[in-house]
Design a protein around this motif. Structure first.
Motif, PDB file in Angstrom:
ATOM      1  N   LEU A  38       0.824  -1.204   0.000  1.00 36.04           N
ATOM      2  CA  LEU A  38       0.000   0.000   0.000  1.00 36.04           C
ATOM      3  C   LEU A  38       0.862   1.258   0.000  1.00 36.04           C
ATOM      4  O   LEU A  38       0.531   2.251  -0.662  1.00 36.04           O
ATOM      5  N   ARG A  39       1.995   1.242   0.724  1.00 41.46           N
ATOM      6  CA  ARG A  39       2.903   2.390   0.720  1.00 41.46           C
ATOM      7  C   ARG A  39       3.492   2.596  -0.673  1.00 41.46           C
ATOM      8  O   ARG A  39       3.598   3.731  -1.157  1.00 41.46           O
ATOM      9  N   TRP A  40       3.855   1.506  -1.328  1.00 46.40           N
ATOM     10  CA  TRP A  40       4.427   1.617  -2.674  1.00 46.40           C
ATOM     11  C   TRP A  40       3.389   2.177  -3.653  1.00 46.40           C
ATOM     12  O   TRP A  40       3.693   3.034  -4.479  1.00 46.40           O
ATOM     13  N   GLN A  41       2.142   1.729  -3.530  1.00 49.62           N
ATOM     14  CA  GLN A  41       1.089   2.235  -4.405  1.00 49.62           C
ATOM     15  C   GLN A  41       0.867   3.727  -4.175  1.00 49.62           C
ATOM     16  O   GLN A  41       0.655   4.485  -5.119  1.00 49.62           O
ATOM     17  N   GLU A  42       0.937   4.140  -2.907  1.00 45.35           N
ATOM     18  CA  GLU A  42       0.729   5.548  -2.601  1.00 45.35           C
ATOM     19  C   GLU A  42       1.867   6.407  -3.154  1.00 45.35           C
ATOM     20  O   GLU A  42       1.636   7.496  -3.704  1.00 45.35           O
ATOM     21  N   GLN A  43       3.104   5.924  -3.039  1.00 43.80           N
ATOM     22  CA  GLN A  43       4.245   6.658  -3.587  1.00 43.80           C
ATOM     23  C   GLN A  43       4.158   6.742  -5.107  1.00 43.80           C
ATOM     24  O   GLN A  43       4.524   7.749  -5.716  1.00 43.80           O
ATOM     25  N   ARG A  44       3.648   5.702  -5.701  1.00 46.19           N
ATOM     26  CA  ARG A  44       3.606   5.629  -7.165  1.00 46.19           C
ATOM     27  C   ARG A  44       2.484   6.466  -7.750  1.00 46.19           C
ATOM     28  O   ARG A  44       2.627   7.062  -8.811  1.00 46.19           O
ATOM     29  N   THR A  45       1.353   6.537  -7.053  1.00 42.75           N
ATOM     30  CA  THR A  45       0.178   7.201  -7.602  1.00 42.75           C
ATOM     31  C   THR A  45      -0.130   8.532  -6.921  1.00 42.75           C
ATOM     32  O   THR A  45      -0.923   9.309  -7.433  1.00 42.75           O
ATOM     33  N   GLY A  46       0.479   8.766  -5.750  1.00 43.30           N
ATOM     34  CA  GLY A  46       0.194   9.984  -5.004  1.00 43.30           C
ATOM     35  C   GLY A  46      -1.085   9.915  -4.209  1.00 43.30           C
ATOM     36  O   GLY A  46      -1.541  10.910  -3.650  1.00 43.30           O
ATOM     37  N   PRO A 176       3.847  -9.044  -3.842  1.00 45.19           N
ATOM     38  CA  PRO A 176       3.352  -8.256  -4.969  1.00 45.19           C
ATOM     39  C   PRO A 176       4.403  -7.307  -5.535  1.00 45.19           C
ATOM     40  O   PRO A 176       5.431  -7.031  -4.914  1.00 45.19           O
ATOM     41  N   GLY A 177       4.126  -6.815  -6.731  1.00 42.00           N
ATOM     42  CA  GLY A 177       5.019  -5.863  -7.374  1.00 42.00           C
ATOM     43  C   GLY A 177       5.218  -4.614  -6.543  1.00 42.00           C
ATOM     44  O   GLY A 177       4.307  -4.127  -5.887  1.00 42.00           O
ATOM     45  N   GLY A 178       6.452  -4.105  -6.562  1.00 43.23           N
ATOM     46  CA  GLY A 178       6.765  -2.889  -5.823  1.00 43.23           C
ATOM     47  C   GLY A 178       7.300  -3.124  -4.433  1.00 43.23           C
ATOM     48  O   GLY A 178       7.844  -2.222  -3.812  1.00 43.23           O
ATOM     49  N   VAL A 179       7.144  -4.335  -3.893  1.00 46.71           N
ATOM     50  CA  VAL A 179       7.668  -4.661  -2.567  1.00 46.71           C
ATOM     51  C   VAL A 179       8.983  -5.407  -2.757  1.00 46.71           C
ATOM     52  O   VAL A 179       9.000  -6.539  -3.215  1.00 46.71           O
ATOM     53  N   LEU A 180      10.100  -4.749  -2.444  1.00 51.16           N
ATOM     54  CA  LEU A 180      11.416  -5.336  -2.648  1.00 51.16           C
ATOM     55  C   LEU A 180      11.918  -5.949  -1.355  1.00 51.16           C
ATOM     56  O   LEU A 180      11.979  -5.275  -0.318  1.00 51.16           O
TER      57      LEU A 180
END
Length: 258
Positions: A38-46, A176-180
């Protein structure tokens, strides 16, 4: 070829065994992985990430159950260890669930209250797909399970712009994608399979797999792959079980071909 070359060759050719039978534990910290997604999605989409139940935390009745150490037992046999080899059968008997493939074992859960599929089987036992996604640094060769093992760190492979090249193994592990994640792997030198894996997120272990007992190239009882339940209950395909579930709920499934 050198130690690193031997490691990569072993992973590419794994599994180097005719039969394997083992016990161990595995698990994921669903909440930490979900929060990171969810943090990655927020960084990616604002904006806030889309809510999803894919990695939702399941409530378990047993307060002592550790989701990071769910028990597993597996059997493997045959030269061609493909997850899609032959028709899949689900065996449920004596409070146990066995997911079995012709020529290959599945996972047996002894605790009837925690019937969880170990769906990352090939990720550890056919680790060749890790080779295009990670770079490996050998830490040491300390033995595990009284077997010679390489202990390695796996770093995500990236292109010249710093973008990850391939996320195949991560997705197979349910990340999921975006979680390294940073990975540490322990790889059996004889068979080439991963006998222990730790995936870390911000220093915390959020994904783990560990074999605690392992027998290689020893006879396996014929009934393990006979697709016969211990108590004689019927062996059904997944679709047959789905139809039975619908029938039990009052749905008319007459004429539906499973």
């Amino acid at each position: 070829m050198g130690t690193l070359g031997d490691l990569l060759e072993a992973m590419h050719d794994a599994p180097r065994a005719h039969t394997m039978h083992g016990r161990g534990t595995h698990g994921r910290d669903h909440q930490k992985i979900r929060d990171a997604m969810l943090r990655w999605q927020e960084q990616r989409t604002g904006r806030g990430g889309m809510q999803t139940e894919i990695f939702g935390v399941r409530g378990d009745a047993d307060p002592d159950f550790d989701p990071m150490r769910a028990p597993i037992e597996f059997w493997c046999a045959g030269e061609n260890w493909r997850l899609d080899q032959g028709p899949v059968r689900t065996v449920a008997a004596e409070g146990k669930v066995l997911n079995s493939h012709l020529g290959q074992g599945g996972v047996l859960h002894d605790d009837p209250t925690h019937r969880r599929w170990f769906d990352q089987f090939a990720t550890y036992f056919r680790p060749a797909h890790w080779l295009g996604s990670f770079r490996f640094d050998i830490v040491d060769d300390a033995p595990r399970l009284q077997r010679a093992t390489w202990h390695v760190r796996a770093r995500a492979a990236a292109d010249d712009d710093g973008h990850r090249i391939d996320r195949g193994p991560m997705m197979m592990l349910g990340v999921p994608g975006g979680v390294l994640l940073d990975f540490e792997l322990w790889i059996d030198q004889a068979t080439g399979v991963i006998v222990r894996c730790e995936g870390r997120l911000d220093g915390d272990v959020v994904l783990r797999f560990e074999i605690e007992q392992l027998a290689v190239d020893e006879p396996i009882e014929p009934e393990v792959f006979a697709l016969v339940t211990p108590d004689g209950s019927p062996v059904r395909t997944q679709r047959e079980m789905q139809l039975e579930h619908l029938r039990a709920r009052g749905v008319d499934v007459t004429g539906i071909d499973p």
